[in-house]
Structure formats: C-alpha cells, structure tokens
Write a protein that holds these residues in place. Structure first.
Motif, short mmCIF file in Angstrom:
data_model
loop_
_atom_site.label_atom_id
_atom_site.label_comp_id
_atom_site.label_asym_id
_atom_site.label_seq_id
_atom_site.Cartn_x
_atom_site.Cartn_y
_atom_site.Cartn_z
N LYS A 57 47.47 29.90 66.64
CA LYS A 57 47.55 29.97 65.18
C LYS A 57 47.90 28.57 64.69
N VAL A 58 47.21 28.12 63.66
CA VAL A 58 47.51 26.83 63.04
C VAL A 58 47.36 26.96 61.53
N SER A 59 48.00 26.07 60.81
CA SER A 59 47.78 25.98 59.38
C SER A 59 46.37 25.46 59.13
N TYR A 60 45.76 25.89 58.03
CA TYR A 60 44.43 25.37 57.73
C TYR A 60 44.46 23.87 57.44
N HIS A 61 45.59 23.35 56.99
CA HIS A 61 45.73 21.90 56.85
C HIS A 61 45.54 21.23 58.21
N ALA A 62 46.23 21.76 59.23
CA ALA A 62 46.12 21.20 60.57
C ALA A 62 44.69 21.31 61.09
N LEU A 63 44.01 22.39 60.75
CA LEU A 63 42.62 22.55 61.19
C LEU A 63 41.77 21.36 60.77
N GLY A 64 42.05 20.81 59.59
CA GLY A 64 41.29 19.67 59.12
C GLY A 64 41.40 18.45 60.02
N HIS A 65 42.44 18.42 60.86
CA HIS A 65 42.67 17.28 61.76
C HIS A 65 42.20 17.55 63.19
N ILE A 66 41.85 18.80 63.51
CA ILE A 66 41.55 19.13 64.91
C ILE A 66 40.16 19.75 65.07
N ARG A 67 39.32 19.67 64.06
CA ARG A 67 38.02 20.35 64.10
C ARG A 67 37.13 19.86 65.23
N ASP A 68 37.28 18.62 65.65
CA ASP A 68 36.43 18.12 66.73
C ASP A 68 36.77 18.78 68.07
N ASP A 69 38.03 19.19 68.23
CA ASP A 69 38.48 19.74 69.52
C ASP A 69 38.61 21.27 69.52
N TYR A 70 38.80 21.84 68.35
CA TYR A 70 39.04 23.29 68.26
C TYR A 70 38.04 23.94 67.31
N ALA A 71 37.61 25.16 67.68
CA ALA A 71 36.73 25.96 66.82
C ALA A 71 37.56 27.08 66.19
#
Length: 277
Positions: A57-71
């Motif tokens: 689980k991650v914040s959607y803010h954090a998702l913006g920084h990890i999109r290359d590594d995580y789907a």
C-alpha cells in the motif's frame, strides 16, 4: 514452495480489513504466499521508494515517484468521496492566511500533503511527523495548523480543533472526481504473470472481506488498539467501498487526473510508464 512475497500495508482498519483474507489464506492466492509487514503509511512510502517491498500500500503521491518500478493494482485502493484529508487548527482562521505558518503534516509523500500543495503552492513551512502525532502538535502549539488523515477525521472535534479545509471536498469541487488517497502497487520486476496473480488474489480478498465483515474483527482490533469499535467501523465504512474492489473507469480517471496535476505542478517527475502493468 514459492518464496513469500513481501506485502506492506498499514495497521489502519481499512487495510487490515481488506488484507485479512489474503494473509490468512481464506481466498485462492494462485499459489503465492505473503510475508506481511505493517507500517505507518509514510514508512510504507519510503520503503517503496527504496524498492524494498514486492507488494505494498502506498499513497498516490508516492506512486508518482515510483511508477517506473511499480505497477498499480486495480484492487485495494482507498479512493472515494467525502473521505479527504482535513486541515485543522486550534483557532478558526482562513486557510488562505496560513502562508508562512507552520503546518504539521503526516509525511512528505502522503497524498494529503500533495493535495495541500496543489491547493496552495505558496505553503511551504511543513513539519513532518507520524499521522497520529499531528493533532497533539497543533494542541501543544508546536504547529499553527495540522493536516489530519485516517481516524483523526472522526476524532478531531473531541480535541477542540477546528476544521479549516476539507481537501477532499476541494478536490471534488475542482475536478468532479473522487479523491485517490492510497493504492496497492506491485514491483514490475515480478513479471506480468505474478503481478496479475497478486491482483486477482487481492480482488478476491476484498470481496471476501466485504461479504464476511465480522470475521476480521479480532485481527483489526489487535492493530488498532487505541481506537474505539465505533471509530473502527466508521473508518472501514468510509474507506472500503466499490472502488476498493475495482477502481473502474472513474477511479482510473481520478488517479490519472491527480498524476497530471502533480506533474504540471512539478511535484512528481513525469513518467512514460503505464499506470498498470
């Protein structure tokens, strides 16, 4: 026997409610097993930023920084209406008068902080701390205002605090869309087959939890010891909904809108990676 996947989620009732069937083998996991790790949401954000978890689980803010590594997965999200972060203070003031004031926030990569920065880019004097310490920081005078999330939404009035701004309400008025708070991501390096299996199992788990709401009560209470049963139930009812089972077209639209606005504001890096695998 496959190596267990590391699975991170928070001890908040909506997460323990949804993940209980998965980690306790109550649904078909597609042959996968999991080693759970329960942490504060900002700790999970930091772990994902360091690529330390397989699924989290991650914040959607954090998702913006990890999109290359995580789907992103289509199940397990905290996304909806009337559930956004609140800006509170000990005195009633206009939120536009907070420039230069200290604001206690629940973490650098929380969606709450992203929304506040989108609301007023001039705000910058943030004090980061665990979410459960924010109200105390405001009450003690160590912060002029505080950004509250999770169960604090249900308890702040009991501490004599005043709501200055509902960021979820602001977002909904701005976009007409539900607010994406947190989602479940899986490491792309696991491969499409494994990520798809995780997504299917999580979807089954959410559906099982919603159709057997009382089974996880003890597990939830073990991890939410300072929360009353009433607040616990309200928390689950607010943050677990149809979007949790499947984001659907509207949920995906809301997430894409948040990512686009965050990119335009220079808060998250641009990425060509697809949102899903």
């Amino acid at each position: 026997m496959t190596t267990p996947l590391t699975l991170g989620f928070s001890p908040c009732p909506n997460d323990t409610f949804m993940f209980y069937p998965l980690v306790h083998g109550l649904v078909d996991t597609g042959g996968l097993s999991y080693r759970e790790r329960l942490e504060d949401v900002e700790t999970l954000n930091q772990l994902a930023l360091g690529s330390e978890l397989d699924v989290s689980k991650v914040s959607y803010h954090a998702l913006g920084h990890i999109r290359d590594d995580y789907a992103l997965l289509r199940s397990g999200s905290a996304l909806g209406r009337g559930c956004g972060p609140l800006l509170v203070s000990a005195a009633e003031v206009n939120p536009t008068d907070l420039a230069g004031k200290t604001i206690a926030v629940p973490g650098r990569f929380t969606t709450a902080l992203l929304l506040l920065r989108l609301f007023d880019p001039s705000l910058h004097n943030f004090i980061e701390m665990p979410f459960h310490e924010v109200m105390e920081a405001v009450l003690s005078g160590n912060a002029d205002a505080g950004l509250i999330i999770h169960e604090s939404r249900f308890t702040y009035q009991g501490y004599g605090l005043h709501k200055l701004l509902d960021l979820g309400e602001w977002w909904e008025n701005e976009t007409g869309l539900p607010i994406p708070l947190g989602g479940i991501v899986a490491r792309r390096s696991l491969g499409k087959e494994t990520v798809s299996a995780v997504e299917r199992a999580l979807g089954r788990g959410v559906e099982y939890a919603r159709s057997h709401p009382d089974e996880a009560a003890r597990y939830i209470c073990e991890h939410a010891q300072e929360m009353s049963a009433e607040v616990c139930a309200a928390h689950i009812n607010l943050y677990v909904n149809d979007f949790s089972a499947d984001l659907g077209d509207e949920g995906v639209q809301a997430i894409r809108c948040l990512m686009e606005r965050a990119e335009q504001a220079g808060i998250v890096p641009r990425s060509e990676a697809p949102l899903f695998f």
